[in-house]
Design a protein around this motif. Structure first.
Motif, mmCIF file in Angstrom:
data_model
loop_
_atom_site.group_PDB
_atom_site.id
_atom_site.type_symbol
_atom_site.label_atom_id
_atom_site.label_comp_id
_atom_site.label_asym_id
_atom_site.label_seq_id
_atom_site.Cartn_x
_atom_site.Cartn_y
_atom_site.Cartn_z
ATOM 1 N N ALA A 66 -16.997 16.601 56.085
ATOM 2 C CA ALA A 66 -16.014 15.757 55.395
ATOM 3 C C ALA A 66 -15.780 14.463 56.167
ATOM 4 C CB ALA A 66 -14.708 16.515 55.202
ATOM 5 N N ILE A 67 -15.742 14.552 57.485
ATOM 6 C CA ILE A 67 -15.562 13.360 58.326
ATOM 7 C C ILE A 67 -16.795 12.463 58.232
ATOM 8 C CG2 ILE A 67 -15.354 12.577 60.725
ATOM 9 C CD1 ILE A 67 -13.635 15.209 61.144
ATOM 10 N N GLU A 68 -17.958 13.063 58.357
ATOM 11 C CA GLU A 68 -19.218 12.319 58.305
ATOM 12 C C GLU A 68 -19.384 11.558 56.984
ATOM 13 O OE1 GLU A 68 -23.783 13.691 57.661
ATOM 14 O OE2 GLU A 68 -22.745 14.623 59.349
ATOM 15 N N HIS A 69 -18.933 12.163 55.888
ATOM 16 C CA HIS A 69 -19.089 11.549 54.568
ATOM 17 C C HIS A 69 -17.931 10.625 54.196
ATOM 18 C CE1 HIS A 69 -22.764 13.629 53.407
ATOM 19 N NE2 HIS A 69 -22.277 14.671 54.034
ATOM 20 N N GLY A 70 -16.977 10.455 55.110
ATOM 21 C CA GLY A 70 -15.908 9.491 54.877
ATOM 22 C C GLY A 70 -14.732 9.970 54.053
ATOM 23 N N TRP A 71 -14.605 11.286 53.856
ATOM 24 C CA TRP A 71 -13.484 11.823 53.086
ATOM 25 C C TRP A 71 -12.302 12.191 53.964
ATOM 26 C CZ3 TRP A 71 -13.560 10.735 48.262
ATOM 27 C CH2 TRP A 71 -14.776 10.614 47.609
ATOM 28 N N MET A 89 -7.247 15.049 58.384
ATOM 29 C CA MET A 89 -6.482 14.289 57.415
ATOM 30 C C MET A 89 -7.451 13.820 56.348
ATOM 31 S SD MET A 89 -4.753 11.048 56.296
ATOM 32 C CE MET A 89 -5.964 10.046 56.985
ATOM 33 N N VAL A 90 -7.193 14.191 55.112
ATOM 34 C CA VAL A 90 -8.037 13.827 53.978
ATOM 35 C C VAL A 90 -7.365 12.657 53.263
ATOM 36 C CG1 VAL A 90 -8.993 14.616 51.772
ATOM 37 C CG2 VAL A 90 -8.916 16.176 53.734
ATOM 38 N N TYR A 91 -8.139 11.629 52.990
ATOM 39 C CA TYR A 91 -7.610 10.440 52.329
ATOM 40 C C TYR A 91 -7.188 10.754 50.898
ATOM 41 C CZ TYR A 91 -10.006 8.408 56.305
ATOM 42 O OH TYR A 91 -10.427 8.126 57.579
ATOM 43 N N GLY A 92 -6.136 10.089 50.445
ATOM 44 C CA GLY A 92 -5.658 10.272 49.078
ATOM 45 C C GLY A 92 -6.674 9.762 48.076
ATOM 46 N N PRO A 93 -6.895 10.493 46.988
ATOM 47 C CA PRO A 93 -7.861 10.060 45.980
ATOM 48 C C PRO A 93 -7.358 8.854 45.204
ATOM 49 C CG PRO A 93 -6.704 12.013 45.243
ATOM 50 C CD PRO A 93 -6.259 11.760 46.654
ATOM 51 N N ARG A 94 -8.300 8.002 44.819
ATOM 52 C CA ARG A 94 -7.961 6.793 44.057
ATOM 53 C C ARG A 94 -8.338 6.904 42.593
ATOM 54 N NH1 ARG A 94 -11.228 3.040 48.089
ATOM 55 N NH2 ARG A 94 -12.590 4.802 47.671
ATOM 56 N N ASP A 95 -9.161 7.880 42.265
ATOM 57 C CA ASP A 95 -9.577 8.045 40.871
ATOM 58 C C ASP A 95 -9.947 9.508 40.626
ATOM 59 O OD1 ASP A 95 -12.239 8.431 41.859
ATOM 60 O OD2 ASP A 95 -12.676 6.297 41.640
ATOM 61 N N ARG A 96 -10.339 9.823 39.408
ATOM 62 C CA ARG A 96 -10.643 11.205 39.008
ATOM 63 C C ARG A 96 -11.793 11.800 39.828
ATOM 64 N NH1 ARG A 96 -8.295 15.406 36.457
ATOM 65 N NH2 ARG A 96 -9.823 16.668 35.421
ATOM 66 N N GLU A 97 -12.823 11.008 40.055
ATOM 67 C CA GLU A 97 -13.983 11.486 40.820
ATOM 68 C C GLU A 97 -13.567 11.859 42.254
ATOM 69 O OE1 GLU A 97 -18.076 9.559 42.454
ATOM 70 O OE2 GLU A 97 -17.591 9.178 40.350
ATOM 71 N N GLU A 98 -12.782 11.013 42.883
ATOM 72 C CA GLU A 98 -12.306 11.310 44.241
ATOM 73 C C GLU A 98 -11.352 12.502 44.236
ATOM 74 O OE1 GLU A 98 -10.785 7.788 46.127
ATOM 75 O OE2 GLU A 98 -12.763 6.842 46.182
ATOM 76 N N LEU A 99 -10.551 12.630 43.183
ATOM 77 C CA LEU A 99 -9.660 13.786 43.066
ATOM 78 C C LEU A 99 -10.454 15.084 43.049
ATOM 79 C CD1 LEU A 99 -6.832 14.974 42.687
ATOM 80 C CD2 LEU A 99 -7.115 14.619 40.219
ATOM 81 N N GLU A 123 -20.930 23.633 48.629
ATOM 82 C CA GLU A 123 -21.840 22.503 48.477
ATOM 83 C C GLU A 123 -21.485 21.433 49.487
ATOM 84 O OE1 GLU A 123 -21.899 21.062 44.500
ATOM 85 O OE2 GLU A 123 -21.940 23.061 43.675
ATOM 86 N N SER A 124 -22.425 20.587 49.776
ATOM 87 C CA SER A 124 -22.165 19.467 50.664
ATOM 88 C C SER A 124 -21.136 18.546 50.042
ATOM 89 C CB SER A 124 -23.449 18.670 50.925
ATOM 90 O OG SER A 124 -24.345 19.427 51.657
ATOM 91 N N VAL A 125 -20.311 17.993 50.888
ATOM 92 C CA VAL A 125 -19.303 17.037 50.437
ATOM 93 C C VAL A 125 -20.030 15.757 50.026
ATOM 94 C CG1 VAL A 125 -17.310 15.695 51.152
ATOM 95 C CG2 VAL A 125 -17.596 18.045 51.978
ATOM 96 N N PRO A 126 -19.789 15.254 48.821
ATOM 97 C CA PRO A 126 -20.479 14.043 48.398
ATOM 98 C C PRO A 126 -19.994 12.811 49.156
ATOM 99 C CG PRO A 126 -18.915 14.726 46.733
ATOM 100 C CD PRO A 126 -18.925 15.788 47.806
ATOM 101 N N ARG A 127 -20.831 11.821 49.222
ATOM 102 C CA ARG A 127 -20.457 10.556 49.875
ATOM 103 C C ARG A 127 -19.544 9.771 48.943
ATOM 104 N NH1 ARG A 127 -23.275 9.655 54.394
ATOM 105 N NH2 ARG A 127 -25.166 10.830 54.668
ATOM 106 N N PRO A 128 -18.602 9.014 49.527
ATOM 107 C CA PRO A 128 -17.712 8.200 48.685
ATOM 108 C C PRO A 128 -18.475 7.050 48.038
ATOM 109 C CG PRO A 128 -17.138 7.960 51.033
ATOM 110 C CD PRO A 128 -18.270 8.937 50.920
#
Length: 128
Positions: A66-71, A89-99, A123-128
């Motif tokens: 999660a850290i490596e992928h920027g989440w 600490m996980v960043y707050g989502p800005r849209d539906r995909e990030e949610l 599954e692997s955490v997707p990149r932002p």
């Protein structure tokens, strides 16, 4: 995990370690490994309405991913040895995909806290 997207047994309560407007995800009892909790049986909490970020616990490999992928980023105290490196600490989502990505991290945290995480099944955490 229930098919309707709920986390069985989880109560939403005031956090035991954060500001008063922080809502925590809390289990009736801590059944997972000690590093799967922030405090007591609290495995995640959502910061106030104006923030949207979360603190939660993830197993080592998932936290690193999660850290490596920027989440997420490591909790500032994790490097001091005062708290385990499983707390991020996980960043707050800005849209539906990030949610959807944040929800998948919460689900992984829940599985870790309930000792139901199956190695290799996430599954692997997707990149932002």
């Amino acid at each position: 995990m229930a098919e309707d997207g709920r986390l069985p047994g989880v109560r939403t309560v005031r956090s035991g370690i954060s500001l008063p407007d922080t809502r925590a995800l809390h289990l009736p009892e801590a059944s997972g490994p000690a590093n799967a909790y922030l405090i007591g049986a609290e495995f995640a909490h959502l910061h106030g309405a104006r923030d949207g970020s979360l603190h939660l616990t993830l197993p080592g490999a998932e936290a690193s991913r999660a850290i490596e992928h920027g989440w997420a980023e490591p909790h500032p105290l994790a490097g001091t040895g005062l708290i385990p490196p499983t707390i991020v600490m996980v960043y707050g989502p800005r849209d539906r995909e990030e949610l959807e990505v944040v929800w998948s991290l919460v689900q992984t945290s829940y599985a870790y806290a309930t000792a139901t995480l199956r190695s290799g099944s996430e599954e692997s955490v997707p990149r932002p």
